[in-house]
Design an enzyme around this catalytic site. Structure first.
Site, short mmCIF file in Angstrom:
data_model
loop_
_atom_site.label_atom_id
_atom_site.label_comp_id
_atom_site.label_asym_id
_atom_site.label_seq_id
_atom_site.Cartn_x
_atom_site.Cartn_y
_atom_site.Cartn_z
N ASP A 1 0.86 -1.19 0.00
CA ASP A 1 0.00 0.00 0.00
C ASP A 1 0.89 1.23 0.00
OD1 ASP A 1 -1.87 2.13 0.86
OD2 ASP A 1 -3.22 0.48 1.38
N SER B 1 -16.71 -2.60 -9.00
CA SER B 1 -17.64 -1.67 -8.37
C SER B 1 -18.98 -1.66 -9.08
CB SER B 1 -17.02 -0.26 -8.42
OG SER B 1 -17.99 0.72 -8.15
N TYR C 1 -13.05 6.02 -13.72
CA TYR C 1 -13.03 5.03 -12.63
C TYR C 1 -13.81 3.78 -13.03
CZ TYR C 1 -14.18 2.85 -8.15
OH TYR C 1 -14.36 1.95 -7.13
N VAL D 1 -21.09 8.06 1.96
CA VAL D 1 -22.01 9.03 2.55
C VAL D 1 -22.31 8.71 4.02
CG1 VAL D 1 -24.12 7.85 1.80
CG2 VAL D 1 -24.16 10.32 2.13
N PHE E 1 -27.98 16.43 -1.22
CA PHE E 1 -28.12 16.85 -2.61
C PHE E 1 -29.38 16.19 -3.18
CE2 PHE E 1 -23.63 17.26 -1.60
CZ PHE E 1 -23.36 18.54 -2.07
#
Length: 316
Positions: A38, A128, A152, A196, A213
């Site tokens: 890492d 993802s 991404y 979040v 938002f």
């Protein structure tokens, strides 16, 4: 099937000082020898478990020669490819630079294993839910249309394909996982890459105003990191999980407003909320069909409420 374990193995975790990687290291450290590579651009060394079984190397996975030498020297049984620049926004600002980490570095690892014919029991790549983009089909199945909307997501999907097709072409045991919205211990709310939930929790604990938002009714599939670690170990140890991609989520959609209400209940506090316009490109609704994962090995995943209680206790 009973609970799956991995024992007496040599394991590489790239990005292992990060949120998911360090939780995985915690789960595997007692019975295995673990090497973590890492560069600490997002991870923290203090996230890692201590002990003689843990070998930490601060280095970039983009260093091809370094990684090749490491792979040849250790001949790992299991390789978990978790290192990534995880911020969608960052990949939009620096697409070529982040591509080197998010795709090329993983391809180089596959190349070393192919060329050197290194024995490996399983390579797992963490993709993802971002690969699905804004396609309206719900729940998201592994066969749902792919519509990556950022560098991404493009790199994640392309690397998925490399991992799966290298596996098929060169007889390397490989699997890819599509993580939905992971939360839990060691998630860093100070990080611009943070989910979040850690931001809501930080706001409520510190009495800060939280900005929503849109109307707060946008939904996500929030999956606790414990369940993500369990999914990774299940897929690593089941021989029939091979050359394929698996959704990792709970299969339950939860709105942001519900999350806020649950945090308020747990903390016995009200959160001050300010409303702002919905962000361009934000996905409105997302949750997964996790039947493919559960067909490997089924277990009761943490509910959002129980997961949030666990997360609050850890944070304090």
């Amino acid at each position: 099937m009973g609970e799956t374990t991995i024992e007496n193995s040599k394991i590489l975790i790239t990005g292992g000082a990060g949120f998911i990687g360090s939780n995985l290291a915690d789960a595997l450290i007692n019975d295995n020898e673990i090497v973590v590579v890492d560069d600490l651009s997002m991870g923290k060394k203090k996230n890692l478990p201590q002990g003689a079984n843990l070998h930490f190397i601060e280095h970039s996975i983009a260093d091809y020669e370094f990684m090749s030498t490491l792979l040849e020297a250790w001949k790992f049984d299991y390789i978990f490819l978790l290192a990534a620049v995880a911020s969608v926004a960052d990949t939009i600002v620096r697409p070529a630079e982040t591509h080197i980490i998010n795709q090329d570095a993983n391809l180089n690892i596959l190349e070393t294993i192919r060329i050197k014919k290194l024995p490996v029991k399983k390579i797992l790549f963490s993709s993802s839910a971002a690969v699905y983009g804004n396609n309206p089909e719900l729940p998201k199945k592994e066969t749902s249309p792919i519509d990556p909307l950022s560098p991404y997501a493009v790199d994640k999907f392309a690397t998925e394909r490399f991992v799966i097709d290298y596996g098929r072409l060169y007889d390397i045991p490989t699997v890819a996982t599509r993580f939905f919205n992971v939360y839990g211990p060691k998630q860093n709310p100070k990080s611009p890459y943070s989910g979040v939930l850690s931001l809501v929790l930080e706001s409520i604990i510190n009495g800060q105003t939280f900005t929503v938002f849109g109307d707060g009714e946008q939904t996500r599939d929030f999956v606790h990191v414990e369940d993500v670690v369990r999914a990774l170990t299940v897929l690593a140890s089941h021989s029939e999980a091979l050359h394929d991609v698996y959704n990792v989520g709970t299969g339950v959609e939860t709105s942001l407003n519900t999350v806020i209400r649950l945090f308020e209940e747990i903390e016995h506090k009200n959160l001050t909320v300010s409303l702002a316009n919905a962000r361009v490109g934000d996905i409105r609704e997302s949750y997964c069909d996790n039947n493919k994962l559960m067909s490997m090995e089924s277990w009761p995943m943490l509910s959002v409420k129980d997961g949030l209680i666990n997360y609050v206790q850890y944070t304090k």
